[in-house]
Design a protein around this motif. Structure first.
Motif, short mmCIF file in Angstrom:
data_model
loop_
_atom_site.label_atom_id
_atom_site.label_comp_id
_atom_site.label_asym_id
_atom_site.label_seq_id
_atom_site.Cartn_x
_atom_site.Cartn_y
_atom_site.Cartn_z
N GLY A 39 23.73 61.73 62.60
CA GLY A 39 24.83 60.56 62.17
C GLY A 39 25.35 60.97 60.86
O GLY A 39 24.89 61.83 60.02
N ARG A 40 26.13 60.23 60.36
CA ARG A 40 26.81 60.59 58.85
C ARG A 40 26.99 59.27 58.39
O ARG A 40 27.32 58.11 59.17
CB ARG A 40 28.00 61.30 58.88
CG ARG A 40 29.15 60.73 59.71
CD ARG A 40 30.07 60.32 58.77
NE ARG A 40 31.27 59.56 59.60
CZ ARG A 40 31.37 58.25 59.84
NH1 ARG A 40 30.26 57.29 59.45
NH2 ARG A 40 32.14 57.87 60.38
N VAL A 41 27.04 59.16 57.13
CA VAL A 41 27.74 58.03 56.38
C VAL A 41 28.68 58.61 55.58
O VAL A 41 28.38 59.62 54.89
CB VAL A 41 26.53 57.14 55.52
CG1 VAL A 41 26.13 58.14 54.54
CG2 VAL A 41 27.02 55.90 55.09
N GLY A 45 36.75 58.21 51.41
CA GLY A 45 37.72 58.99 51.91
C GLY A 45 37.75 58.56 53.45
O GLY A 45 37.54 58.98 54.47
N GLU A 46 38.20 56.81 53.40
CA GLU A 46 38.05 56.52 55.04
C GLU A 46 39.45 56.25 55.49
O GLU A 46 40.36 56.08 54.58
CB GLU A 46 37.58 54.99 54.63
CG GLU A 46 36.50 54.44 55.81
CD GLU A 46 35.49 55.29 55.93
OE1 GLU A 46 35.35 56.63 56.85
OE2 GLU A 46 34.36 55.18 55.35
N HIS A 47 39.68 56.66 56.71
CA HIS A 47 40.83 56.36 57.40
C HIS A 47 42.03 57.42 56.75
O HIS A 47 43.26 57.06 56.93
CB HIS A 47 41.46 55.03 57.57
CG HIS A 47 40.53 54.25 58.58
ND1 HIS A 47 40.81 54.21 59.91
CD2 HIS A 47 39.36 53.33 58.49
CE1 HIS A 47 39.94 53.41 60.63
NE2 HIS A 47 39.22 52.99 59.72
N SER A 226 34.05 48.46 67.83
CA SER A 226 34.31 49.30 68.79
C SER A 226 35.90 49.81 68.46
O SER A 226 36.77 49.22 67.98
CB SER A 226 34.52 48.54 70.00
OG SER A 226 35.25 49.48 70.88
N LEU A 227 35.81 51.09 68.41
CA LEU A 227 37.18 51.91 67.89
C LEU A 227 38.02 51.93 69.16
O LEU A 227 39.00 52.62 69.02
CB LEU A 227 36.76 53.28 67.51
CG LEU A 227 35.97 53.29 66.24
CD1 LEU A 227 35.95 54.85 65.46
CD2 LEU A 227 36.67 52.38 64.94
N ALA A 228 37.70 51.69 70.28
CA ALA A 228 38.11 52.04 71.66
C ALA A 228 39.08 50.76 71.88
O ALA A 228 39.93 50.70 72.89
CB ALA A 228 37.34 52.25 72.92
#
Ligand code: GLA
Length: 399
Positions: A39-41, A45-47, A226-228
């Motif tokens: 996984g990553r954190v 640099g978000e969105h 939830s990104l969906a």
């Protein structure tokens, strides 16, 4: 896929050992292939990855692992470690399969389209990447699957090609219009580095990080995201619209100064502000990282959080609370900076902290957060880890 001499593989993470043992218990013999993807954190640099921006993620020592072997039946069988999730397929199609299957069957179908010849197999999948927490559990599963496909076919995909293929799987099979950051981080990260990824050119550099007295502390608010559910896609549309109204083809052509003189509708103006300033912050953060200027790096993280909360509006009360508790400790308490990480609307914060203060900071976050929200958080340190790799346990013998 990382092709290393077997002695050079990173030690197998515990979760991969668990997948291997479960495979032996379930099928009665050792697996032929093992694939591991982290996984990553995201540090900052978000969105902005879907806005031609710069991002700075770090692969973490939480992984999805697959232990697999050839099947002598027509069907492919994939089961989760705890047996709560399983699927069986003869054609890798997603119809009629559980929702999580998209992250496995999607990459397999695209690997096939890419010319990888896949035969039926059996596999156990195991993961210790928290789900729905903004740490890219989906990308880890996609990349572990693509890595397994490479192993099974004895054919390597080029790193960017592999990240793009997994991103496409998420678009086409899971219906999340994500950028390329998560998949690229899971594929292309190197141990003890952060990945500075330019999403306009799709090129990256690995900046050394993790060999010093500072470390990363992740605090899971235990509010699931939830990104969906549409908000992520909505932000993308707003950014695209703002860019069109600005008359530009890329946010890399939009300067803060130019943006100030524009008359965009308020919401669009805020979205564009975030994107343009976040790209600038990430550029500066990469320089701060190279200079080990933790104070400046931390300030940029804090500014990023405020921008995501106020202008981009993808934070939530619990993330704001967790970040504020860390800010209150500040550099004198060992906290250089703290911000939400990943898609938002719940999930985790990441804090850059002095390693020597880690236990005290973790306790303070846990107690204050629990007191203010009534929710028990999960707090852990993350080590900058190696991108995905795979092991063929029985390479064909040379004659
Ligand atoms: C999710 C997406 C990424 C990225 C982040 C926000 O993790 O998968 O592509 O857009 O959100 O930075």
């Amino acid at each position: 896929m990382t092709m290393l001499p077997s002695s050079a593989y990173p030690p197998l993470p515990a979760i991969a050992e668990e997948a291997r043992s479960a495979y032996i218990r379930r099928f009665g013999h050792p697996p032929r292939w093992l694939s591991v993807a982290p996984g990553r954190v995201n540090l900052i640099g978000e969105h902005v990855d879907y806005n031609d921006g710069l991002v700075l993620p770090v692969a973490i020592d939480r992984y999805t692992a697959m232990a697999a072997g050839p099947s002598n039946l027509d069907a492919t069988v994939i089961e989760s470690l705890d047996k709560t999730e399983s699927l069986q397929t003869t054609d890798f199609q997603c119809e009629g399969q559980p929702a999580w299957a998209a992250y496995v069957l999607g990459p397999l179908l695209l690997c096939q389209q890419h010319g990888l010849h896949l035969e039926s197999f059996k596999a156990i999948v195991a993961s210790d990447v928290p789900r729905g927490a903004g740490l890219s559990s989906s990308a880890a599963l996609e990349v572990a699957t693509a890595t397994l496909a490479e192993l099974m076919c004895g054919q390597s995909l080029e790193a960017l090609e592999k990240a793009r293929l997994c991103q496409r799987a998420e678009h086409e099979f899971a219906n999340v219009p994500c950028g390329i950051m998560d998949q690229a981080a899971s594929v292309a990260s190197r141990a003890n580095t952060a990945l500075l990824l330019d999403c306009q050119t799709e090129t990256w550099t690995n900046i050394p990080f993790g060999q010093s007295d500072v470390c990363l502390l992740i605090a899971n608010t235990n509010v699931r995201h939830s990104l969906a559910d549409g908000q992520y896609a909505k932000r993308r549309q707003e950014c695209d619209l703002a860019l069109r109204l600005l008359g530009k083809s890329s946010y890399r052509e939009v300067s803060s100064v130019a943006l100030e003189s524009q008359n965009l509708e308020e919401t669009l103006q805020k979205r564009a502000w975030h994107v343009v300033r976040e790209i600038a912050r990430t550029r500066e953060a990469a320089t701060a990282l190279e200079r080990a200027d933790w104070i400046r790096f931390g300030q940029l993280m804090n500014e990023s959080h405020l921008s995501l909360s106020e202008d981009y509006q993808v934070s939530c009360a619990e993330l704001d609370t967790m970040a504020r508790i860390a800010w209150d400790l500040g550099p004198t308490g060992g906290v250089f900076g703290s911000r939400m990480t990943g898609g938002g609307f719940g999930g985790c914060t990441v804090s850059l902290i002095l390693t020597a203060h880690a236990a005290t900071i973790a306790d303070a976050l846990q107690q204050a957060y629990h007191q203010e929200t009534g929710i028990e958080p999960e707090i852990f340190m993350a080590m900058p880890s190696e991108g995905a790799w795979g092991i063929d346990c029985e390479p064909p013998q040379k004659s």
